[in-house]
Motif scaffolding. Structure first.
Motif, PDB file in Angstrom:
ATOM      1  N   UNK A  46       0.857  -1.196   0.000  1.00 31.97           N
ATOM      2  CA  UNK A  46       0.000   0.000   0.000  1.00 31.97           C
ATOM      3  C   UNK A  46       0.883   1.233   0.000  1.00 31.97           C
ATOM      4  N   UNK A  47       0.314   2.315  -0.489  1.00 37.79           N
ATOM      5  CA  UNK A  47       1.040   3.575  -0.501  1.00 37.79           C
ATOM      6  C   UNK A  47       1.373   4.034   0.913  1.00 37.79           C
ATOM      7  N   UNK A  48       2.347   4.936   1.005  1.00 32.48           N
ATOM      8  CA  UNK A  48       2.799   5.392   2.325  1.00 32.48           C
ATOM      9  C   UNK A  48       2.149   6.704   2.756  1.00 32.48           C
ATOM     10  N   UNK A  49       1.438   7.357   1.853  1.00 34.34           N
ATOM     11  CA  UNK A  49       0.853   8.649   2.178  1.00 34.34           C
ATOM     12  C   UNK A  49      -0.501   8.489   2.839  1.00 34.34           C
ATOM     13  N   UNK A  50      -1.045   9.590   3.321  1.00 31.18           N
ATOM     14  CA  UNK A  50      -2.355   9.596   3.961  1.00 31.18           C
ATOM     15  C   UNK A  50      -3.373   8.877   3.081  1.00 31.18           C
ATOM     16  N   UNK A  51      -4.134   7.992   3.667  1.00 32.26           N
ATOM     17  CA  UNK A  51      -5.115   7.232   2.915  1.00 32.26           C
ATOM     18  C   UNK A  51      -4.560   5.940   2.351  1.00 32.26           C
ATOM     19  N   UNK A  52      -3.223   5.747   2.450  1.00 31.59           N
ATOM     20  CA  UNK A  52      -2.568   4.526   1.978  1.00 31.59           C
ATOM     21  C   UNK A  52      -2.880   4.245   0.516  1.00 31.59           C
ATOM     22  N   UNK A  53      -2.865   5.283  -0.296  1.00 26.60           N
ATOM     23  CA  UNK A  53      -3.129   5.199  -1.730  1.00 26.60           C
ATOM     24  C   UNK A  53      -1.814   5.301  -2.481  1.00 26.60           C
ATOM     25  N   UNK A  54      -1.623   4.635  -3.576  1.00 28.31           N
ATOM     26  CA  UNK A  54      -2.470   3.605  -4.188  1.00 28.31           C
ATOM     27  C   UNK A  54      -2.190   2.236  -3.560  1.00 28.31           C
ATOM     28  N   UNK A  55      -2.971   1.239  -3.988  1.00 22.32           N
ATOM     29  CA  UNK A  55      -2.798  -0.143  -3.559  1.00 22.32           C
ATOM     30  C   UNK A  55      -2.218  -0.912  -4.738  1.00 22.32           C
ATOM     31  N   UNK A  56      -1.103  -1.611  -4.506  1.00 18.18           N
ATOM     32  CA  UNK A  56      -0.501  -2.458  -5.547  1.00 18.18           C
ATOM     33  C   UNK A  56      -1.132  -3.835  -5.421  1.00 18.18           C
ATOM     34  N   UNK A  57      -1.844  -4.232  -6.445  1.00 17.60           N
ATOM     35  CA  UNK A  57      -2.650  -5.441  -6.454  1.00 17.60           C
ATOM     36  C   UNK A  57      -2.047  -6.451  -7.414  1.00 17.60           C
ATOM     37  N   UNK A  58      -1.836  -7.687  -6.956  1.00 16.38           N
ATOM     38  CA  UNK A  58      -1.383  -8.761  -7.845  1.00 16.38           C
ATOM     39  C   UNK A  58      -2.601  -9.490  -8.376  1.00 16.38           C
ATOM     40  N   UNK A  59      -2.633  -9.638  -9.685  1.00 10.45           N
ATOM     41  CA  UNK A  59      -3.700 -10.395 -10.331  1.00 10.45           C
ATOM     42  C   UNK A  59      -3.049 -11.175 -11.463  1.00 10.45           C
ATOM     43  N   UNK A  60      -3.097 -12.483 -11.351  1.00 10.76           N
ATOM     44  CA  UNK A  60      -2.355 -13.296 -12.307  1.00 10.76           C
ATOM     45  C   UNK A  60      -0.875 -13.020 -12.145  1.00 10.76           C
ATOM     46  N   UNK A  61      -0.191 -12.765 -13.256  1.00  6.26           N
ATOM     47  CA  UNK A  61       1.241 -12.450 -13.208  1.00  6.26           C
ATOM     48  C   UNK A  61       1.505 -10.952 -13.265  1.00  6.26           C
ATOM     49  N   UNK A  62       0.454 -10.147 -13.147  1.00 12.10           N
ATOM     50  CA  UNK A  62       0.586  -8.688 -13.221  1.00 12.10           C
ATOM     51  C   UNK A  62       0.507  -8.058 -11.834  1.00 12.10           C
ATOM     52  N   UNK A  63       1.094  -6.882 -11.730  1.00 14.43           N
ATOM     53  CA  UNK A  63       0.896  -6.021 -10.569  1.00 14.43           C
ATOM     54  C   UNK A  63       0.265  -4.735 -11.098  1.00 14.43           C
ATOM     55  N   UNK A  64      -0.871  -4.377 -10.516  1.00 12.98           N
ATOM     56  CA  UNK A  64      -1.633  -3.219 -10.965  1.00 12.98           C
ATOM     57  C   UNK A  64      -1.857  -2.293  -9.778  1.00 12.98           C
ATOM     58  N   UNK A  65      -1.672  -1.001  -9.973  1.00 13.47           N
ATOM     59  CA  UNK A  65      -1.953  -0.020  -8.923  1.00 13.47           C
ATOM     60  C   UNK A  65      -3.370   0.497  -9.104  1.00 13.47           C
ATOM     61  N   UNK A  66      -4.150   0.403  -8.023  1.00 12.22           N
ATOM     62  CA  UNK A  66      -5.517   0.939  -8.059  1.00 12.22           C
ATOM     63  C   UNK A  66      -5.703   1.875  -6.870  1.00 12.22           C
ATOM     64  N   UNK A  67      -6.693   2.734  -6.990  1.00  9.50           N
ATOM     65  CA  UNK A  67      -7.009   3.661  -5.903  1.00  9.50           C
ATOM     66  C   UNK A  67      -7.877   2.953  -4.865  1.00  9.50           C
ATOM     67  N   UNK A  68      -7.849   3.436  -3.650  1.00  9.26           N
ATOM     68  CA  UNK A  68      -8.672   2.835  -2.583  1.00  9.26           C
ATOM     69  C   UNK A  68     -10.151   2.924  -2.908  1.00  9.26           C
ATOM     70  N   UNK A  69     -10.582   3.980  -3.569  1.00 11.06           N
ATOM     71  CA  UNK A  69     -11.997   4.098  -3.922  1.00 11.06           C
ATOM     72  C   UNK A  69     -12.411   2.930  -4.814  1.00 11.06           C
ATOM     73  N   UNK A  70     -11.511   2.464  -5.677  1.00 10.60           N
ATOM     74  CA  UNK A  70     -11.800   1.296  -6.505  1.00 10.60           C
ATOM     75  C   UNK A  70     -11.830   0.042  -5.645  1.00 10.60           C
ATOM     76  N   UNK A  71     -10.865  -0.084  -4.727  1.00 11.91           N
ATOM     77  CA  UNK A  71     -10.793  -1.260  -3.864  1.00 11.91           C
ATOM     78  C   UNK A  71     -12.028  -1.382  -2.974  1.00 11.91           C
ATOM     79  N   UNK A  72     -12.603  -0.255  -2.575  1.00  7.27           N
ATOM     80  CA  UNK A  72     -13.808  -0.279  -1.728  1.00  7.27           C
ATOM     81  C   UNK A  72     -15.043  -0.734  -2.494  1.00  7.27           C
ATOM     82  N   UNK A  73     -14.986  -0.749  -3.808  1.00  6.55           N
ATOM     83  CA  UNK A  73     -16.115  -1.213  -4.620  1.00  6.55           C
ATOM     84  C   UNK A  73     -16.028  -2.710  -4.898  1.00  6.55           C
ATOM     85  N   UNK A  74     -14.957  -3.355  -4.433  1.00  7.80           N
ATOM     86  CA  UNK A  74     -14.716  -4.768  -4.730  1.00  7.80           C
ATOM     87  C   UNK A  74     -14.919  -5.600  -3.467  1.00  7.80           C
ATOM     88  N   UNK A  75     -15.875  -6.534  -3.530  1.00  8.03           N
ATOM     89  CA  UNK A  75     -16.163  -7.433  -2.422  1.00  8.03           C
ATOM     90  C   UNK A  75     -15.485  -8.774  -2.679  1.00  8.03           C
TER      91      UNK A  75
END
Length: 83
Positions: A46-75
């Motif tokens: 996770x990011x080091x700044x306030x809000x811990x944005x962005x989030x580095x997400x592993x999916x398959x063999x990729x690493x993708x950075x997404x915003x927390x607002x996107x992560x909060x929409x994913x259950x």
């Protein structure tokens, strides 16, 4: 559990995504990257700044950075629970 609550390094499967809270173009970008129901994901760091944005997400063999607002929409399926 929401994706932004997943502990770093733990794997989980995406159960649902609330596409209605995301702008259409951002939803299309996430789908193009493979972020959709049924995908297995983990948080690398996770990011080091306030809000811990962005989030580095592993999916398959990729690493993708997404915003927390996107992560909060994913259950996620609860850890240890079958899909």
């Amino acid at each position: 559990m929401l994706l932004d609550q997943l502990p770093n390094g733990q794997h989980a499967e995406i159960a649902a995504i609330d596409w209605s809270v995301l702008p259409d173009d951002e939803g299309k970008r996430l789908r193009a990257l493979g972020i959709d129901e049924g995908a297995c994901v983990s948080i690398r760091h996770r990011g080091i700044f306030f809000g811990r944005d962005p989030i580095a997400l592993s999916i398959g063999r990729m690493t993708v950075a997404i915003r927390r607002v996107h992560a909060r929409a994913i259950t996620l399926h609860p850890p240890g629970q079958p899909a």
